[in-house]
Design an enzyme around this catalytic site. Structure first.
Site, PDB file in Angstrom:
ATOM      1  N   ARG A   1      16.603  -2.875   6.038  1.00  0.00           N
ATOM      2  CA  ARG A   1      16.337  -3.340   4.987  1.00  0.00           C
ATOM      3  C   ARG A   1      17.006  -5.012   4.644  1.00  0.00           C
ATOM      4  O   ARG A   1      17.149  -5.675   3.970  1.00  0.00           O
ATOM      5  CB  ARG A   1      17.473  -2.012   3.981  1.00  0.00           C
ATOM      6  CG  ARG A   1      16.890  -1.331   4.522  1.00  0.00           C
ATOM      7  CD  ARG A   1      17.417  -0.221   2.988  1.00  0.00           C
ATOM      8  NE  ARG A   1      17.260   1.230   2.942  1.00  0.00           N
ATOM      9  CZ  ARG A   1      16.575   1.996   2.151  1.00  0.00           C
ATOM     10  NH1 ARG A   1      15.369   1.275   2.284  1.00  0.00           N
ATOM     11  NH2 ARG A   1      15.475   3.049   2.387  1.00  0.00           N
TER      12      ARG A   1
ATOM     13  N   GLU B   1      10.398  -2.384  -8.404  1.00  0.00           N
ATOM     14  CA  GLU B   1      10.077  -1.335  -7.598  1.00  0.00           C
ATOM     15  C   GLU B   1       9.888  -2.212  -6.384  1.00  0.00           C
ATOM     16  O   GLU B   1       9.443  -4.003  -6.629  1.00  0.00           O
ATOM     17  CB  GLU B   1       9.315  -0.982  -7.814  1.00  0.00           C
ATOM     18  CG  GLU B   1       9.076   0.815  -8.266  1.00  0.00           C
ATOM     19  CD  GLU B   1       9.368   1.669  -7.706  1.00  0.00           C
ATOM     20  OE1 GLU B   1       9.793   1.103  -6.123  1.00  0.00           O
ATOM     21  OE2 GLU B   1       8.771   2.503  -7.142  1.00  0.00           O
ATOM     22  N   ASP B   2      10.406  -1.545  -5.292  1.00  0.00           N
ATOM     23  CA  ASP B   2      10.174  -2.924  -3.984  1.00  0.00           C
ATOM     24  C   ASP B   2       8.506  -2.731  -3.714  1.00  0.00           C
ATOM     25  O   ASP B   2       7.721  -3.891  -3.273  1.00  0.00           O
ATOM     26  CB  ASP B   2      10.465  -2.292  -2.712  1.00  0.00           C
ATOM     27  CG  ASP B   2      11.074  -0.297  -2.584  1.00  0.00           C
ATOM     28  OD1 ASP B   2      10.154   0.028  -3.871  1.00  0.00           O
ATOM     29  OD2 ASP B   2      11.216  -0.196  -0.915  1.00  0.00           O
TER      30      ASP B   2
ATOM     31  N   ASP C   1       2.753   1.815  -3.154  1.00  0.00           N
ATOM     32  CA  ASP C   1       1.453   2.387  -2.403  1.00  0.00           C
ATOM     33  C   ASP C   1       0.901   2.941  -2.739  1.00  0.00           C
ATOM     34  O   ASP C   1      -0.376   2.820  -3.439  1.00  0.00           O
ATOM     35  CB  ASP C   1       2.315   2.752  -0.479  1.00  0.00           C
ATOM     36  CG  ASP C   1       1.083   3.277   0.259  1.00  0.00           C
ATOM     37  OD1 ASP C   1       0.440   2.737   0.481  1.00  0.00           O
ATOM     38  OD2 ASP C   1       1.940   3.786   1.149  1.00  0.00           O
TER      39      ASP C   1
ATOM     40  N   PHE D   1       2.261  -1.291   7.890  1.00  0.00           N
ATOM     41  CA  PHE D   1       3.424  -1.092   7.160  1.00  0.00           C
ATOM     42  C   PHE D   1       4.660  -1.986   7.059  1.00  0.00           C
ATOM     43  O   PHE D   1       4.042  -3.227   8.002  1.00  0.00           O
ATOM     44  CB  PHE D   1       3.947   0.465   8.220  1.00  0.00           C
ATOM     45  CG  PHE D   1       5.736   0.739   7.703  1.00  0.00           C
ATOM     46  CD1 PHE D   1       5.288   2.140   7.279  1.00  0.00           C
ATOM     47  CD2 PHE D   1       6.842   0.251   8.345  1.00  0.00           C
ATOM     48  CE1 PHE D   1       6.147   2.402   6.498  1.00  0.00           C
ATOM     49  CE2 PHE D   1       7.884   0.782   7.545  1.00  0.00           C
ATOM     50  CZ  PHE D   1       7.938   1.661   7.112  1.00  0.00           C
TER      51      PHE D   1
HETATM   52  P1  5GP Z   1       4.217   5.623  -3.020  1.00  0.00           P
HETATM   53  O1  5GP Z   1       2.937   6.073  -2.010  1.00  0.00           O
HETATM   54  O2  5GP Z   1       4.510   6.809  -4.027  1.00  0.00           O
HETATM   55  O3  5GP Z   1       3.580   4.506  -3.525  1.00  0.00           O
HETATM   56  O4  5GP Z   1       5.532   5.093  -2.335  1.00  0.00           O
HETATM   57  C1  5GP Z   1       6.118   5.788  -1.632  1.00  0.00           C
HETATM   58  C2  5GP Z   1       7.456   5.309  -1.114  1.00  0.00           C
HETATM   59  O5  5GP Z   1       6.614   5.033   0.720  1.00  0.00           O
HETATM   60  C3  5GP Z   1       7.668   3.643  -1.582  1.00  0.00           C
HETATM   61  O6  5GP Z   1       8.573   3.635  -2.834  1.00  0.00           O
HETATM   62  C4  5GP Z   1       8.690   3.102  -0.155  1.00  0.00           C
HETATM   63  O7  5GP Z   1       9.484   3.813   0.132  1.00  0.00           O
HETATM   64  C5  5GP Z   1       7.784   3.933   0.975  1.00  0.00           C
HETATM   65  N1  5GP Z   1       6.279   2.858   1.608  1.00  0.00           N
HETATM   66  C6  5GP Z   1       5.416   2.708   1.322  1.00  0.00           C
HETATM   67  N2  5GP Z   1       4.740   1.323   1.730  1.00  0.00           N
HETATM   68  C7  5GP Z   1       5.399   1.476   2.780  1.00  0.00           C
HETATM   69  C8  5GP Z   1       5.763   0.169   3.874  1.00  0.00           C
HETATM   70  O8  5GP Z   1       4.250  -0.178   3.875  1.00  0.00           O
HETATM   71  N3  5GP Z   1       7.216   0.337   4.549  1.00  0.00           N
HETATM   72  C9  5GP Z   1       8.422   0.706   3.866  1.00  0.00           C
HETATM   73  N4  5GP Z   1       9.177   0.463   4.530  1.00  0.00           N
HETATM   74  N5  5GP Z   1       7.824   1.867   2.897  1.00  0.00           N
HETATM   75  C10 5GP Z   1       6.896   1.751   2.287  1.00  0.00           C
END
Ligand code: 5GP
Length: 176
Positions: A166, A100-101, A104, A153
């Site tokens: 990206r 995963e990248d 959050d 962010f």
């Molecule tokens: P989750 O909240 O379900 O763990 O994350 C959902 C998605 O939100 C991540 O896969 C990612 O695509 C996006 N996301 C969350 N935080 C960030 C951030 O700081 N930057 C970016 N570009 N995307 C984020």
């Protein structure tokens, strides 16, 4: 300092620091799964750069494939239904490492794992380049973390702001 659409960002983690950390994550995974076959599953779009870099340092017998989370309007009144697009491998009895990248809140990874569990893999581990511990409220913490970061962010190195940014080779944090 860079501009992506209407927002200003500053360098947060440089290219070399990312590369060093990615190399050491790969070493750790190579050691932990020594002698085993691993299926890596990278979550698109954000993890494409991370997946590409880490796989170059993986020396295990391995496969990689790519999935995408999507949700559609189901027929039930319960509303939206999540599905994993691209999960073609049969994961039954297999050792899986998800790439995963960023994690959050953890909602996405929880959904991915519960959909993957339907295939009864032997083991599923999570490797996330970035992790926001202060935002996390999920069930599955990453087993391998590149960087734990504050709740702000970020873009670059695969991560986007409205699909832009990206391609940046470093990770940038929003400037408030
Ligand atoms: P989750 O909240 O379900 O763990 O994350 C959902 C998605 O939100 C991540 O896969 C990612 O695509 C996006 N996301 C969350 N935080 C960030 C951030 O700081 N930057 C970016 N570009 N995307 C984020």
């Amino acid at each position: 300092m860079i501009q992506v659409l209407d927002k200003t960002f500053e360098v947060f983690i440089g290219r070399e620091e990312i590369q060093k950390r990615v190399d050491s994550l790969a070493e750790q995974i190579n050691a932990d799964f020594n002698g085993e076959e691993v299926i890596f599953i990278a979550v698109l779009n954000g993890s494409f750069m991370f997946a590409s870099d880490i796989m170059k340092c993986i020396s295990l017998e391995s496969e990689i494939s790519f999935i995408k989370m999507s949700s559609y309007q189901g027929t039930e009144s319960s509303g939206r239904v999540d599905e994993l697009i691209g999960l073609n491998n049969n994961l039954k009895g297999k050792t899986v490492v998800i790439l995963e990248d960023i994690i959050d809140t953890g909602i996405t990874i929880d959904k991915i794992i519960s959909l993957m569990d339907d295939q009864h893999p032997k083991m599923v581990k999570i490797c996330s380049l970035l992790y926001k511990p202060d935002a996390f409220k999920g069930q599955h913490k990453p087993d391998y973390i590149g960087f734990s970061i504050p709740n702000a962010f970020v873009v670059g190195y695969g991560l986007d702001y409205n699909e832009k940014g990206r391609n940046l080779d470093a990770i940038y944090q929003i400037k408030i």
